[in-house]
Design an enzyme around this catalytic site. Structure first.
Site, PDB file in Angstrom:
ATOM      1  N   ASN A  86     -22.095  13.554   1.572  1.00 42.02           N
ATOM      2  CA  ASN A  86     -20.734  13.558   2.138  1.00 42.02           C
ATOM      3  C   ASN A  86     -19.665  13.733   1.052  1.00 42.02           C
ATOM      4  O   ASN A  86     -18.481  13.549   1.300  1.00 42.02           O
ATOM      5  CB  ASN A  86     -20.473  12.266   2.935  1.00 42.02           C
TER       6      ASN A  86
ATOM      7  N   GLU B 267     -16.157   6.914  -1.230  1.00 45.34           N
ATOM      8  CA  GLU B 267     -16.449   7.608   0.020  1.00 45.34           C
ATOM      9  C   GLU B 267     -15.264   8.493   0.432  1.00 45.34           C
ATOM     10  O   GLU B 267     -14.151   8.329  -0.094  1.00 45.34           O
ATOM     11  CB  GLU B 267     -16.715   6.559   1.117  1.00 45.34           C
TER      12      GLU B 267
ATOM     13  N   ASP C  18     -21.357   2.192 -10.634  1.00 39.87           N
ATOM     14  CA  ASP C  18     -21.223   1.373  -9.429  1.00 39.87           C
ATOM     15  C   ASP C  18     -22.363   0.359  -9.285  1.00 39.87           C
ATOM     16  O   ASP C  18     -23.352   0.396 -10.016  1.00 39.87           O
ATOM     17  CB  ASP C  18     -21.136   2.259  -8.179  1.00 39.87           C
TER      18      ASP C  18
HETATM   19  C1  GLP Z   1     -25.571   6.997  -4.544  1.00 40.84           C
HETATM   20  C2  GLP Z   1     -24.837   6.549  -5.820  1.00 40.84           C
HETATM   21  C3  GLP Z   1     -24.201   7.710  -6.498  1.00 40.84           C
HETATM   22  C4  GLP Z   1     -25.214   8.841  -6.527  1.00 40.84           C
HETATM   23  C5  GLP Z   1     -25.386   9.389  -5.137  1.00 40.84           C
HETATM   24  C6  GLP Z   1     -26.468  10.445  -5.015  1.00 40.84           C
HETATM   25  O1  GLP Z   1     -25.059   6.421  -3.410  1.00 40.84           O
HETATM   26  N1  GLP Z   1     -23.861   5.538  -5.601  1.00 40.84           N
HETATM   27  O2  GLP Z   1     -23.772   7.332  -7.800  1.00 40.84           O
HETATM   28  O3  GLP Z   1     -24.749   9.862  -7.358  1.00 40.84           O
HETATM   29  O4  GLP Z   1     -25.555   8.351  -4.199  1.00 40.84           O
HETATM   30  O5  GLP Z   1     -27.737   9.877  -4.999  1.00 40.84           O
HETATM   31  P1  GLP Z   1     -29.068  10.699  -5.181  1.00 40.84           P
HETATM   32  O6  GLP Z   1     -29.083  11.165  -6.580  1.00 40.84           O
HETATM   33  O7  GLP Z   1     -30.169   9.727  -4.885  1.00 40.84           O
HETATM   34  O8  GLP Z   1     -29.012  11.832  -4.218  1.00 40.84           O
END
Ligand code: GLP
Length: 244
Positions: A136, A143, A67
């Site tokens: 979430n 989402e 993403d």
């Molecule tokens: C972000 C990314 C995801 C990621 C998730 C968890 O928003 N778009 O690809 O896996 O949130 O993030 P973190 O590893 O910082 O908890």
């Protein structure tokens, strides 16, 4: 789903690293799906160390990131493009042709989503997809409520995701409210998936992913339907799982 429990973040990164190396060394033209956020940082560090010590070569791999934010310049420290080049692509000397990040600055989003899907297909699909998870239940930036049949698409980020991810930006105003992400179906098309989960703040999300109903209201629950998923989770993240 296979669950590998590890003691802490260091052990999680090491396990993830072993999966990466195994696929890299047993696949002729390995294609990796990559995630950003805090969770995979340790994995990337270990891989970069290996490269620096000349223990592994990475010239035959291809990568696709999950993403990207919409509207952030490539040199913005909050963009996933910047994150990946800084931590992984530049230190490993990867050629631009080897790596793919969705373009969040494109003038034509439909075209960009289509192009990204095509590129993954042309590469022969993703051999090993790494995932993190949002509190979430989001995977990539899919989402809650995202259709399980979604392909690469544009999403409006939820308030909660914007709140959580604003830590990567100097001011809350800089935080984009849209992103481009591989869809649930694109992710599920990967031959193998490794989900990385650490920390007590992810314990409820992990429980729902593994033990909850499979529902679009909790995107990560779809992983129960994939035949080759391994969850690597630390002790804190496993705190709410039934079988302790
Ligand atoms: C972000 C990314 C995801 C990621 C998730 C968890 O928003 N778009 O690809 O896996 O949130 O993030 P973190 O590893 O910082 O908890």
């Amino acid at each position: 789903m296979k669950v590998i429990r590890v003691d802490d973040y260091e052990a999680l990164s090491k396990k993830a690293y072993e999966f990466f190396i195994h696929t890299m060394n047993t696949t002729e033209q390995p294609v990796f799906g990559l995630a950003t956020g805090s969770t995979p940082k340790g994995l990337y560090e270990l891989l970069v160390d290996e490269y620096k010590q000349k223990k592994q070569v990475f010239e035959h791999i291809q990568t696709f990131n999950l993403d990207e934010y919409v509207g952030l310049a490539k040199d913005h420290p909050g963009s996933y493009y910047y994150y990946m080049y800084e931590r992984f692509f530049n230190p490993l000397n990867l050629d631009q042709k080897q790596v793919n990040v969705p373009n969040g600055l494109t003038p034509n989003f439909d075209e960009e989503c289509e192009r990204y899907e095509q590129k993954i297909a042309e590469a022969g699909g993703i051999d090993l997809q790494f995932l993190g998870i949002g509190v979430n239940g989001h995977i990539g930036f899919n989402e809650p409520g995202t259709s399980f049949s979604s392909r690469t698409h544009i999403v409006e980020l939820t308030k909660s995701t914007m709140e959580v991810n604003s830590r990567f930006f100097e001011t809350k105003e800089e935080m984009p409210n849209k992103a481009i992400t591989m869809g649930i179906k694109s992710i599920m098309g990967s031959k193998e998936i490794v989900l990385l989960v650490n920390g007590e703040h992810k314990a409820e999300a992990l429980k729902q992913t593994i033990e909850g109903n499979v529902t679009e209201d909790f995107p990560a629950s779809v992983l129960q339907k994939h035949p080759h998923v391994t969850v690597i989770a630390d002790t804190d993240a496993c705190k709410k799982l039934q079988a302790q």
